[in-house]
Motif scaffolding. Structure first.
Motif, mmCIF file in Angstrom:
data_model
loop_
_atom_site.group_PDB
_atom_site.id
_atom_site.type_symbol
_atom_site.label_atom_id
_atom_site.label_comp_id
_atom_site.label_asym_id
_atom_site.label_seq_id
_atom_site.Cartn_x
_atom_site.Cartn_y
_atom_site.Cartn_z
ATOM 1 N N MET A 1 0.845 -1.186 0.000
ATOM 2 C CA MET A 1 0.000 0.000 0.000
ATOM 3 C C MET A 1 0.881 1.236 0.000
ATOM 4 O O MET A 1 1.883 1.299 0.696
ATOM 5 N N LEU A 2 0.483 2.212 -0.779
ATOM 6 C CA LEU A 2 1.226 3.458 -0.859
ATOM 7 C C LEU A 2 0.757 4.389 0.250
ATOM 8 O O LEU A 2 -0.433 4.535 0.497
ATOM 9 N N GLY A 3 1.725 5.057 0.893
ATOM 10 C CA GLY A 3 1.391 5.861 2.058
ATOM 11 C C GLY A 3 1.021 7.303 1.777
ATOM 12 O O GLY A 3 0.371 7.940 2.583
ATOM 13 N N TYR A 4 1.423 7.817 0.635
ATOM 14 C CA TYR A 4 1.201 9.232 0.347
ATOM 15 C C TYR A 4 0.630 9.388 -1.050
ATOM 16 O O TYR A 4 0.878 8.574 -1.934
ATOM 17 N N SER A 5 -0.100 10.469 -1.262
ATOM 18 C CA SER A 5 -0.724 10.677 -2.570
ATOM 19 C C SER A 5 0.312 10.814 -3.681
ATOM 20 O O SER A 5 0.073 10.382 -4.807
ATOM 21 N N TYR A 6 1.481 11.415 -3.381
ATOM 22 C CA TYR A 6 2.489 11.548 -4.435
ATOM 23 C C TYR A 6 3.027 10.183 -4.864
ATOM 24 O O TYR A 6 3.387 9.996 -6.023
ATOM 25 N N GLU A 7 3.076 9.211 -3.945
ATOM 26 C CA GLU A 7 3.514 7.869 -4.312
ATOM 27 C C GLU A 7 2.529 7.234 -5.284
ATOM 28 O O GLU A 7 2.922 6.588 -6.257
ATOM 29 N N ALA A 8 1.241 7.415 -5.017
ATOM 30 C CA ALA A 8 0.215 6.877 -5.908
ATOM 31 C C ALA A 8 0.277 7.567 -7.263
ATOM 32 O O ALA A 8 0.171 6.914 -8.305
ATOM 33 N N ALA A 9 0.456 8.875 -7.262
ATOM 34 C CA ALA A 9 0.553 9.620 -8.524
ATOM 35 C C ALA A 9 1.782 9.182 -9.313
ATOM 36 O O ALA A 9 1.706 8.999 -10.539
ATOM 37 N N ASN A 10 2.909 8.994 -8.644
ATOM 38 C CA ASN A 10 4.124 8.546 -9.328
ATOM 39 C C ASN A 10 3.951 7.146 -9.899
ATOM 40 O O ASN A 10 4.431 6.852 -10.988
ATOM 41 N N ALA A 11 3.264 6.284 -9.179
ATOM 42 C CA ALA A 11 3.041 4.915 -9.670
ATOM 43 C C ALA A 11 2.269 4.947 -10.986
ATOM 44 O O ALA A 11 2.608 4.234 -11.938
ATOM 45 N N VAL A 12 1.244 5.790 -11.057
ATOM 46 C CA VAL A 12 0.465 5.928 -12.295
ATOM 47 C C VAL A 12 1.330 6.549 -13.381
ATOM 48 O O VAL A 12 1.336 6.100 -14.528
ATOM 49 N N LEU A 13 2.095 7.558 -13.025
ATOM 50 C CA LEU A 13 2.983 8.213 -13.982
ATOM 51 C C LEU A 13 3.942 7.206 -14.598
ATOM 52 O O LEU A 13 4.099 7.154 -15.824
ATOM 53 N N PHE A 14 4.571 6.400 -13.782
ATOM 54 C CA PHE A 14 5.562 5.449 -14.275
ATOM 55 C C PHE A 14 4.933 4.342 -15.123
ATOM 56 O O PHE A 14 5.577 3.795 -16.000
ATOM 57 N N GLN A 15 3.671 4.010 -14.872
ATOM 58 C CA GLN A 15 2.982 3.004 -15.683
ATOM 59 C C GLN A 15 2.643 3.549 -17.070
ATOM 60 O O GLN A 15 2.615 2.804 -18.041
ATOM 61 N N ARG A 16 2.398 4.851 -17.159
ATOM 62 C CA ARG A 16 1.899 5.439 -18.402
ATOM 63 C C ARG A 16 2.949 6.194 -19.205
ATOM 64 O O ARG A 16 2.742 6.454 -20.384
ATOM 65 N N ALA A 17 4.045 6.554 -18.593
ATOM 66 C CA ALA A 17 5.003 7.450 -19.245
ATOM 67 C C ALA A 17 5.978 6.710 -20.154
ATOM 68 O O ALA A 17 6.468 5.640 -19.816
#
Length: 62
Positions: A1-17
């Motif tokens: 589980m990701l602890g912070y919103s920026y971690e979740a945003a980065n995870a999506v970024l890295f999947q799509r970028a």
């Protein structure tokens, strides 16, 4: 589980970028996590090409 919103945003970024363009002064991570330096380092570790746009007054570290 990701602890912070920026971690979740980065995870999506890295999947799509295919490439990351970052405005970054080249300073190392501050230790707080989630900053531009952390994101650039994570992208590079994931094999995502990174282009850095240097702001006025920023100096590259050697």
């Amino acid at each position: 589980m990701l602890g912070y919103s920026y971690e979740a945003a980065n995870a999506v970024l890295f999947q799509r970028a295919d490439r990351l363009v970052a405005v970054w002064d080249g300073k190392p991570p501050s230790g707080k996590g989630g900053g531009t330096a952390d994101t650039v380092l994570e992208a590079r570790s994931a094999g995502i090409p990174v282009d850095v746009v240097w702001p006025d007054g920023a100096a590259r570290r050697r």
